[in-house]
Write a protein that holds these residues in place. Sequence first.
Motif, PDB file in Angstrom:
ATOM      1  N   MET A   1      31.562  26.037  65.456  1.00 18.72           N
ATOM      2  CA  MET A   1      32.507  25.387  66.369  1.00 18.72           C
ATOM      3  C   MET A   1      33.210  26.443  67.228  1.00 18.72           C
ATOM      4  O   MET A   1      33.693  27.438  66.727  1.00 18.72           O
ATOM      5  CB  MET A   1      33.520  24.581  65.568  1.00 18.72           C
ATOM      6  N   SER A   2      33.262  26.186  68.499  1.00 14.44           N
ATOM      7  CA  SER A   2      33.733  27.238  69.404  1.00 14.44           C
ATOM      8  C   SER A   2      35.238  27.449  69.296  1.00 14.44           C
ATOM      9  O   SER A   2      35.738  28.479  69.703  1.00 14.44           O
ATOM     10  CB  SER A   2      33.356  26.890  70.831  1.00 14.44           C
ATOM     11  N   ASN A   3      35.981  26.454  68.773  1.00 14.13           N
ATOM     12  CA  ASN A   3      37.426  26.675  68.710  1.00 14.13           C
ATOM     13  C   ASN A   3      37.870  27.331  67.403  1.00 14.13           C
ATOM     14  O   ASN A   3      39.058  27.453  67.154  1.00 14.13           O
ATOM     15  CB  ASN A   3      38.187  25.367  68.960  1.00 14.13           C
ATOM     16  N   VAL A   4      36.908  27.734  66.571  1.00 12.14           N
ATOM     17  CA  VAL A   4      37.257  28.476  65.359  1.00 12.14           C
ATOM     18  C   VAL A   4      37.181  29.970  65.668  1.00 12.14           C
ATOM     19  O   VAL A   4      36.131  30.506  65.955  1.00 12.14           O
ATOM     20  CB  VAL A   4      36.331  28.119  64.168  1.00 12.14           C
ATOM     21  N   VAL A   5      38.354  30.613  65.640  1.00 12.19           N
ATOM     22  CA  VAL A   5      38.415  32.033  65.976  1.00 12.19           C
ATOM     23  C   VAL A   5      37.942  32.882  64.803  1.00 12.19           C
ATOM     24  O   VAL A   5      37.247  33.877  64.980  1.00 12.19           O
ATOM     25  CB  VAL A   5      39.872  32.380  66.372  1.00 12.19           C
ATOM     26  N   LEU A   6      38.352  32.461  63.619  1.00 11.71           N
ATOM     27  CA  LEU A   6      38.050  33.256  62.440  1.00 11.71           C
ATOM     28  C   LEU A   6      37.597  32.339  61.319  1.00 11.71           C
ATOM     29  O   LEU A   6      38.230  31.304  61.070  1.00 11.71           O
ATOM     30  CB  LEU A   6      39.323  33.982  61.987  1.00 11.71           C
ATOM     31  N   LYS A   7      36.513  32.742  60.668  1.00  4.82           N
ATOM     32  CA  LYS A   7      36.103  32.006  59.469  1.00  4.82           C
ATOM     33  C   LYS A   7      35.705  33.012  58.404  1.00  4.82           C
ATOM     34  O   LYS A   7      34.895  33.917  58.662  1.00  4.82           O
ATOM     35  CB  LYS A   7      34.929  31.085  59.788  1.00  4.82           C
ATOM     36  N   ALA A   8      36.304  32.881  57.232  1.00  5.57           N
ATOM     37  CA  ALA A   8      35.954  33.722  56.087  1.00  5.57           C
ATOM     38  C   ALA A   8      35.477  32.770  54.997  1.00  5.57           C
ATOM     39  O   ALA A   8      36.133  31.759  54.720  1.00  5.57           O
ATOM     40  CB  ALA A   8      37.161  34.520  55.610  1.00  5.57           C
ATOM     41  N   ALA A   9      34.328  33.054  54.401  1.00  7.86           N
ATOM     42  CA  ALA A   9      33.764  32.149  53.395  1.00  7.86           C
ATOM     43  C   ALA A   9      33.266  32.944  52.195  1.00  7.86           C
ATOM     44  O   ALA A   9      32.475  33.873  52.343  1.00  7.86           O
ATOM     45  CB  ALA A   9      32.625  31.335  53.998  1.00  7.86           C
ATOM     46  N   GLY A  10      33.798  32.592  51.030  1.00  6.16           N
ATOM     47  CA  GLY A  10      33.320  33.199  49.777  1.00  6.16           C
ATOM     48  C   GLY A  10      33.535  34.699  49.687  1.00  6.16           C
ATOM     49  O   GLY A  10      32.727  35.415  49.103  1.00  6.16           O
ATOM     50  N   ILE A  11      34.660  35.162  50.260  1.00  6.59           N
ATOM     51  CA  ILE A  11      34.905  36.616  50.269  1.00  6.59           C
ATOM     52  C   ILE A  11      35.280  37.105  48.868  1.00  6.59           C
ATOM     53  O   ILE A  11      36.242  36.628  48.258  1.00  6.59           O
ATOM     54  CB  ILE A  11      36.052  36.983  51.250  1.00  6.59           C
ATOM     55  N   ARG A  12      34.495  38.072  48.383  1.00 10.73           N
ATOM     56  CA  ARG A  12      34.761  38.678  47.075  1.00 10.73           C
ATOM     57  C   ARG A  12      34.947  40.175  47.230  1.00 10.73           C
ATOM     58  O   ARG A  12      34.275  40.797  48.042  1.00 10.73           O
ATOM     59  CB  ARG A  12      33.576  38.452  46.118  1.00 10.73           C
ATOM     60  N   LYS A  13      35.889  40.714  46.454  1.00 11.01           N
ATOM     61  CA  LYS A  13      36.088  42.161  46.484  1.00 11.01           C
ATOM     62  C   LYS A  13      36.542  42.645  45.119  1.00 11.01           C
ATOM     63  O   LYS A  13      37.506  42.140  44.543  1.00 11.01           O
ATOM     64  CB  LYS A  13      37.149  42.529  47.537  1.00 11.01           C
ATOM     65  N   ASN A  14      35.823  43.618  44.605  1.00  9.17           N
ATOM     66  CA  ASN A  14      36.202  44.287  43.352  1.00  9.17           C
ATOM     67  C   ASN A  14      36.469  45.748  43.664  1.00  9.17           C
ATOM     68  O   ASN A  14      35.793  46.322  44.512  1.00  9.17           O
ATOM     69  CB  ASN A  14      35.053  44.251  42.336  1.00  9.17           C
ATOM     70  N   TYR A  15      37.421  46.328  42.997  1.00 12.05           N
ATOM     71  CA  TYR A  15      37.608  47.778  43.070  1.00 12.05           C
ATOM     72  C   TYR A  15      37.171  48.361  41.736  1.00 12.05           C
ATOM     73  O   TYR A  15      37.503  47.831  40.681  1.00 12.05           O
ATOM     74  CB  TYR A  15      39.071  48.138  43.337  1.00 12.05           C
ATOM     75  N   ARG A  16      36.437  49.433  41.787  1.00  9.13           N
ATOM     76  CA  ARG A  16      35.989  50.086  40.559  1.00  9.13           C
ATOM     77  C   ARG A  16      36.684  51.424  40.416  1.00  9.13           C
ATOM     78  O   ARG A  16      36.816  52.158  41.382  1.00  9.13           O
ATOM     79  CB  ARG A  16      34.480  50.333  40.611  1.00  9.13           C
ATOM     80  N   SER A  17      37.158  51.710  39.211  1.00  8.18           N
ATOM     81  CA  SER A  17      37.600  53.084  38.944  1.00  8.18           C
ATOM     82  C   SER A  17      37.090  53.445  37.560  1.00  8.18           C
ATOM     83  O   SER A  17      37.420  52.799  36.568  1.00  8.18           O
ATOM     84  CB  SER A  17      39.120  53.212  39.057  1.00  8.18           C
ATOM     85  N   GLY A  18      36.208  54.431  37.500  1.00  7.63           N
ATOM     86  CA  GLY A  18      35.541  54.792  36.254  1.00  7.63           C
ATOM     87  C   GLY A  18      34.711  53.614  35.775  1.00  7.63           C
ATOM     88  O   GLY A  18      33.949  53.040  36.549  1.00  7.63           O
ATOM     89  N   ASP A  19      34.901  53.207  34.520  1.00  5.25           N
ATOM     90  CA  ASP A  19      34.113  52.076  34.015  1.00  5.25           C
ATOM     91  C   ASP A  19      34.905  50.762  34.091  1.00  5.25           C
ATOM     92  O   ASP A  19      34.481  49.736  33.580  1.00  5.25           O
ATOM     93  CB  ASP A  19      33.625  52.358  32.584  1.00  5.25           C
ATOM     94  N   LYS A  20      36.049  50.804  34.752  1.00  2.00           N
ATOM     95  CA  LYS A  20      36.862  49.582  34.880  1.00  2.00           C
ATOM     96  C   LYS A  20      36.634  48.934  36.239  1.00  2.00           C
ATOM     97  O   LYS A  20      36.501  49.615  37.251  1.00  2.00           O
ATOM     98  CB  LYS A  20      38.346  49.928  34.761  1.00  2.00           C
ATOM     99  N   THR A  21      36.623  47.603  36.263  1.00  2.00           N
ATOM    100  CA  THR A  21      36.508  46.870  37.526  1.00  2.00           C
ATOM    101  C   THR A  21      37.722  45.978  37.685  1.00  2.00           C
ATOM    102  O   THR A  21      38.088  45.250  36.761  1.00  2.00           O
ATOM    103  CB  THR A  21      35.231  45.995  37.528  1.00  2.00           C
ATOM    104  N   LEU A  22      38.347  46.082  38.848  1.00  2.00           N
ATOM    105  CA  LEU A  22      39.479  45.215  39.162  1.00  2.00           C
ATOM    106  C   LEU A  22      38.999  44.192  40.183  1.00  2.00           C
ATOM    107  O   LEU A  22      38.669  44.544  41.321  1.00  2.00           O
ATOM    108  CB  LEU A  22      40.616  46.069  39.750  1.00  2.00           C
ATOM    109  N   ALA A  23      38.921  42.927  39.748  1.00  3.01           N
ATOM    110  CA  ALA A  23      38.481  41.863  40.669  1.00  3.01           C
ATOM    111  C   ALA A  23      39.696  41.392  41.459  1.00  3.01           C
ATOM    112  O   ALA A  23      40.625  40.833  40.887  1.00  3.01           O
ATOM    113  CB  ALA A  23      37.869  40.729  39.884  1.00  3.01           C
TER     114      ALA A  23
END
Length: 226
Positions: A1-23
């Motif tokens: 749709m042309s009037n949608v400026v921004l669409k984010a869908a199913g955005i996932r992000k984990n940060y890893r430090s050593g053997d730990k994961t921060l979701a």
Amino acid sequence: MSNVVLKAAGIRKNYRSGDKTLAVLHGVDFSVAAGETVSIRGESGSGKSTLLNIVAGLDRPDAGELFWAGEAAHQLSLSELTARRGKFLGMVFQSYYLIPEIDALANVLMSARLIGKVGAAEKARALELLKRVGLGERSHHLPAHLSGGERQRVAVARALMNRPKLILADEPTGNLDERTGDEVIELLLGVCAEQDTALVLVTHNPAHAKKTSRQLVLKTGQMVHG
Ligand code: ADP
Ligand code: MG
């Protein structure tokens, strides 16, 4: 749709430090229509800045899709993202991020410089924007010679310089006193309405959030209505 400026869908992000994961983000969905104003609240550490950086194409999600005015930004290379970003969106940060060595006018013009367009028309627009944000008389002041509120006004003018479709503001009043913060929010909402620019405002201030047309909350890694 042309009037949608921004669409984010199913955005996932984990940060890893050593053997730990921060979701941090567990599948965030949201979209913003042309000219719409949306606020995002959420506890400190809930991932608001992470999400905004991903939406701005400054950081990559681990999964998910991102569309800038219908274009699949998640499929662009970093250099393509950089080239598109300067025209598509402007950003305003808590700590202003002005360049200390150059004056207010040159800071506003930096947006134009980044997309390779600095001529008479751009200089006139930068001055016009500085006047609009109440700094017509201070265009040649260095950031160090401006108050916090004035610096943030310069940052707002810089964000608008290239006529973006969207402004992302990450706690833009976080370093300001209450009254100055209220003024900056009124200014942001006013200029975005005038320029038909959509606004995503991350804020801790419920009164500021209420001023946007839609209120969202980032909670346990997902977007909910607030
Ligand atoms: P908010 O802006 O909502 O306060 P952030 O997006 O800054 O939250 O951070 C979300 C979480 O991710 C926090 O726990 C933070 O410590 C962590 N985090 C942010 N950036 C990084 C990074 N580059 N590496 C590891 N952890 C990070
Ligand atoms: Mg943050």
